[in-house]
Every structure is written in structure tokens, then in C-alpha cells.
Design a protein around this motif. Structure first.
Motif, short mmCIF file in Angstrom:
data_model
loop_
_atom_site.label_atom_id
_atom_site.label_comp_id
_atom_site.label_asym_id
_atom_site.label_seq_id
_atom_site.Cartn_x
_atom_site.Cartn_y
_atom_site.Cartn_z
N TYR A 1 0.16 17.02 31.11
CA TYR A 1 1.29 17.37 31.92
C TYR A 1 2.29 17.74 31.34
CZ TYR A 1 -1.65 14.65 35.55
OH TYR A 1 -2.80 14.17 36.39
N ALA A 2 2.55 17.52 30.12
CA ALA A 2 3.53 17.80 29.28
C ALA A 2 3.52 19.35 29.05
CB ALA A 2 3.81 17.28 27.97
N GLU A 3 2.10 19.90 28.80
CA GLU A 3 1.92 21.36 28.39
C GLU A 3 1.87 22.12 29.95
OE1 GLU A 3 0.06 18.47 27.78
OE2 GLU A 3 -0.56 18.63 25.28
N ALA A 4 1.72 21.54 30.92
CA ALA A 4 1.89 21.89 32.18
C ALA A 4 3.39 22.17 32.37
CB ALA A 4 1.10 21.39 33.38
N PHE A 5 3.98 21.56 32.18
CA PHE A 5 5.51 21.63 32.53
C PHE A 5 5.98 22.68 31.69
CE2 PHE A 5 5.98 17.14 34.48
CZ PHE A 5 6.30 17.88 35.66
N ASP A 6 5.74 22.88 30.38
CA ASP A 6 6.12 23.69 29.41
C ASP A 6 5.68 25.02 30.08
OD1 ASP A 6 7.34 22.11 28.04
OD2 ASP A 6 5.36 21.86 26.14
N ASP A 7 4.38 25.44 30.39
CA ASP A 7 4.01 26.50 31.06
C ASP A 7 4.80 27.10 32.01
OD1 ASP A 7 2.25 27.20 28.87
OD2 ASP A 7 0.46 26.05 29.89
N LEU A 8 4.92 26.12 33.27
CA LEU A 8 5.42 26.44 34.46
C LEU A 8 6.90 26.68 34.23
CD1 LEU A 8 3.23 24.06 36.44
CD2 LEU A 8 2.98 26.73 36.15
N ASN A 9 7.57 25.86 33.37
CA ASN A 9 9.04 26.37 33.07
C ASN A 9 9.32 27.60 32.64
OD1 ASN A 9 9.73 23.75 34.01
ND2 ASN A 9 9.73 22.80 31.99
N LYS A 10 8.19 27.96 31.81
CA LYS A 10 8.56 29.23 30.95
C LYS A 10 8.14 30.54 32.17
CE LYS A 10 8.36 32.41 27.65
NZ LYS A 10 9.48 32.73 27.10
N ALA A 11 7.18 30.19 32.98
CA ALA A 11 6.84 31.28 34.10
C ALA A 11 8.07 31.27 35.08
CB ALA A 11 5.72 30.69 35.05
N ILE A 12 8.78 30.21 35.42
CA ILE A 12 9.94 30.23 36.12
C ILE A 12 11.10 30.98 35.59
CG2 ILE A 12 11.96 28.85 37.04
CD1 ILE A 12 9.68 26.87 37.96
N LYS A 13 11.21 30.89 34.19
CA LYS A 13 12.13 31.48 33.40
C LYS A 13 11.83 32.96 33.50
CE LYS A 13 14.61 31.62 29.09
NZ LYS A 13 14.64 31.06 27.63
N LEU A 14 10.63 33.27 33.27
CA LEU A 14 10.17 34.74 33.27
C LEU A 14 10.42 35.50 34.56
CD1 LEU A 14 6.99 34.55 31.30
CD2 LEU A 14 9.07 35.90 30.56
#
Length: 336
Positions: free
Chosen positions: A208-221
Motif C-alpha cells: 500500500y505504501a508503494e501504491a500511494f507513492d505511485d498514485l500521488n505521483k500520477a495525481i501530481k502529473l
């Protein structure tokens, strides 16, 4: 004066002769096709073929124009003619295969792609094209093998690696798919959809930590896309942060009111909070937007069960199964 007039007369005669050659009409056809004057191009190719009936290049170019006009059956017919004249040119089989894919003639397209490889095993893009065809034929393992061959041809083509990752994801080989998306992101660090996919895969793997990192990055992009918020909401739901999940689903809905999935996902979060009536409204509205949404039927079945509306719940569970919901279990067994 007479010599000048004779010169122009001879020049006119020479120009007329050149203009009547099939090569002239073919080149003119290519010229106008490049500027998307397709009907004019077809007329030139037709004239070239009239003058030279075995002019396979003219038939081939006619097929290419018909393909660009989305007239795929006519394109195939033109490629057929070209192959009758020239049966060892891989480019004709390749383009005919592409037209057949558009016509959903996947088995026949596969035969064309196989012929291309027989004639030229290093033909550009052929393994990518055949992989797509195999995907349509539900041969996902075969598609992966072709993507492997394509990657050997060009290890830096991130699109090919992305597509291979998607095949692995469909086969539920999530760890291998994550590794492919790792490579894609190294090659293209700003690829929004790779972060979305990898985030979803990490969620399914319980990372889940990795998932949050990825999706936070996606939202930023791409903060204007509903995907990122919807998928981050699913991670929050998975860890029991239902209020946080609802906030993300709200954000997704604000960005695109007509997407069904944020509604059924929000309904599922409300279900966990035992707010059944609100949950029911969300899932029902999701189905108004997409009557084939298996997730909405399954979630609504759970909600109806919680409301002791067992018969309606069973109807929804059966519908979810019919539409391919992947995790039908004890709920459906209780309805049999």
C-alpha cells in the motif's frame, strides 16, 4: 524564330509522352496522397493500373489510401491484387494484416503477420502487430512472446514494454508486471498511465505504501484526471480509511460526472460505513451510467443483502457473475 517554335513543339510532345506513363501517374498519386487528397490519388493510381495492369505498387498504394479512408474491405481487396502480382513483399502482407485487424478478422490477420516474419523476421513493428492480434485471440502468453521479440529489436521502446506489462497484468502475474512498469518509468519518468497501473498492481499485492507513492505521483502529473483520485480512493478503501476514500471518489466525480466507477466505489465505501441507503443510491446511479458494470452489481448485491433484500441481492449477484465479476464467492453460493 522557327527553331524556337519547333523547340517548344518538341518539348510539348515529350511532356505528353511522359505524362502518359504509368510511373508518372503513380508518382502523382503518391504526391497528392501525401497531402491527403485521397480521391485524386485514387484516380491517379487507377490510371497507372490501366496503363500497367501488373503494377503491384499502385495496387499497394491504393490499399493504403483506402485504409486511411477507413474503407478496410476495399483496402484488403487492393492488397489481394498486389499479392497476386507480387507474393514475396512483406509490406503488403503487413498492411493487409492491419486492415484485417480493423475488420476483426484476427485469424486471417495472424496468417498475414506470420507470412511477414517468414519473409523477413526483422521486419519493423511486426512483432508488436502480431502481439496485438494474439491479444484479440486471447493468446496472452503468445502476445508476451512477441513483445519479447519486439523488445529484443528495440530495448528502449517503452510502449512495447508497457504493452507487455499489461499482458502480464491480465494474466494476474502482478509481480512481473510491476517490474515491467518499473522499466517503463525509468525510460519515461512522466508516464501518467504507468503510475496508475503500477499503483493498482501494488494495491493488489498489498504493497500500500508503494501504491500511494505511485498514485500521488500520477495525481501530481495530471491533477485533472479522475483516474488518479479514483484509484487512490481504492487504496484508502483497502486499508480501511473509508472517509478518506470517499473524499477521493468525490474528487474523481467532480472531474468527470459521467464516469460510473467512482460512484460504485464510493457506494462500496459507504457500505463499509453502514450508510446503506447512500451506498445503494451510488451503485444504482453507476448502473444508470453503465448497465454492464459488474462491480456495481456486486457491490449493490452486498448492500441489498445488508438491507435484508435477499431476492434482489441474488439477482444482482447473478448479474455480476454473468458480466464477469472476478471474485464471486459465498454470496452467490447462498443464492443457488
Amino acid at each position: 524564330m522557327k527553331s524556337i517554335m519547333l523547340f517548344f513543339l518538341l518539348l510539348g510532345m515529350f511532356s505528353t509522352t511522359v505524362a502518359q506513363t504509368p510511373e508518372y501517374y503513380y508518382e502523382k498519386g503518391i504526391e497528392v496522397a501525401t497531402s491527403e487528397q485521397y480521391e485524386k490519388a485514387l484516380q491517379f493510381f487507377k490510371r497507372a493500373i490501366e496503363l500497367k495492369p501488373n503494377y503491384w505498387q499502385a495496387y499497394f498504394s491504393k490499399g493504403s489510401v483506402k485504409f486511411r479512408q477507413n474503407e478496410y474491405e476495399a483496402a484488403v481487396a487492393a492488397y489481394d491484387k498486389a499479392i497476386q502480382i507480387k507474393n514475396n513483399a512483406p509490406e503488403i502482407y503487413y498492411e493487409r494484416g492491419r486492415a484485417k485487424v480493423e475488420l476483426k478478422q484476427y485469424e486471417s490477420a495472424l496468417m498475414d503477420y506470420n507470412k511477414v516474419i517468414e519473409l523477413d523476421r526483422n521486419y519493423q513493428y511486426i512483432y508488436n502487430a502480431r502481439a496485438v492480434c494474439k491479444k484479440y485471440l486471447d493468446d496472452l502468453e503468445g502476445a508476451i512472446r512477441d513483445y519479447n521479440s519486439a523488445i529484443k529489436q528495440d530495448p528502449t521502446n517503452y510502449i512495447t514494454i508497457y504493452n507487455r506489462a499489461v499482458m502480464k497484468q491480465l494474466l494476474e502475474n502482478y509481480t512481473a508486471a510491476v517490474k515491467d512498469f518499473d522499466i517503463v518509468i525509468k525510460l519515461k519518468p512522466d508516464d501518467f498511465y504507468s503510475y496508475i497501473h503500477r499503483g493498482n498492481l501494488n494495491r493488489k499485492l498489498g504493497q500500500y505504501a508503494e501504491a500511494f507513492d505511485d498514485l500521488n505521483k500520477a495525481i501530481k502529473l495530471n491533477p485533472e484526471s479522475w483516474y488518479g483520485y479514483n484509484n487512490r480512493g481504492m487504496v484508502k478503501d483497502a486499508i480501511g480509511d473509508y472517509e478518506g476514500a470517499i473524499e477521493d471518489f468525490n474528487s474523481a466525480i467532480k472531474l468527470d460526472l459521467r464516469q460510473p466507477y467512482p460512484y460504485n466505489n464510493r457506494g462500496y465505501a459507504y457500505y463499509h460505513l453502514k450508510n446503506y441507503e447512500t451506498a445503494l443510491r451510488d451503485c444504482t446511479y453507476s448502473l444508470e451510467l453503465d448497465a454492464n458494470n459488474s462491480y456495481a452489481y456486486y457491490y449493490r448485491g452486498l448492500i441489498l443483502n445488508a438491507l435484508n433484500r435477499t431476492e434482489e441481492a441474488c439477482q444482482d449477484f447473478h448479474k455480476a457473475e454473468e458480466l464477469g465479476y472476478p471474485k464471486m464467492g459465498a454470496e452467490l453460493e447462498a443464492c443457488r
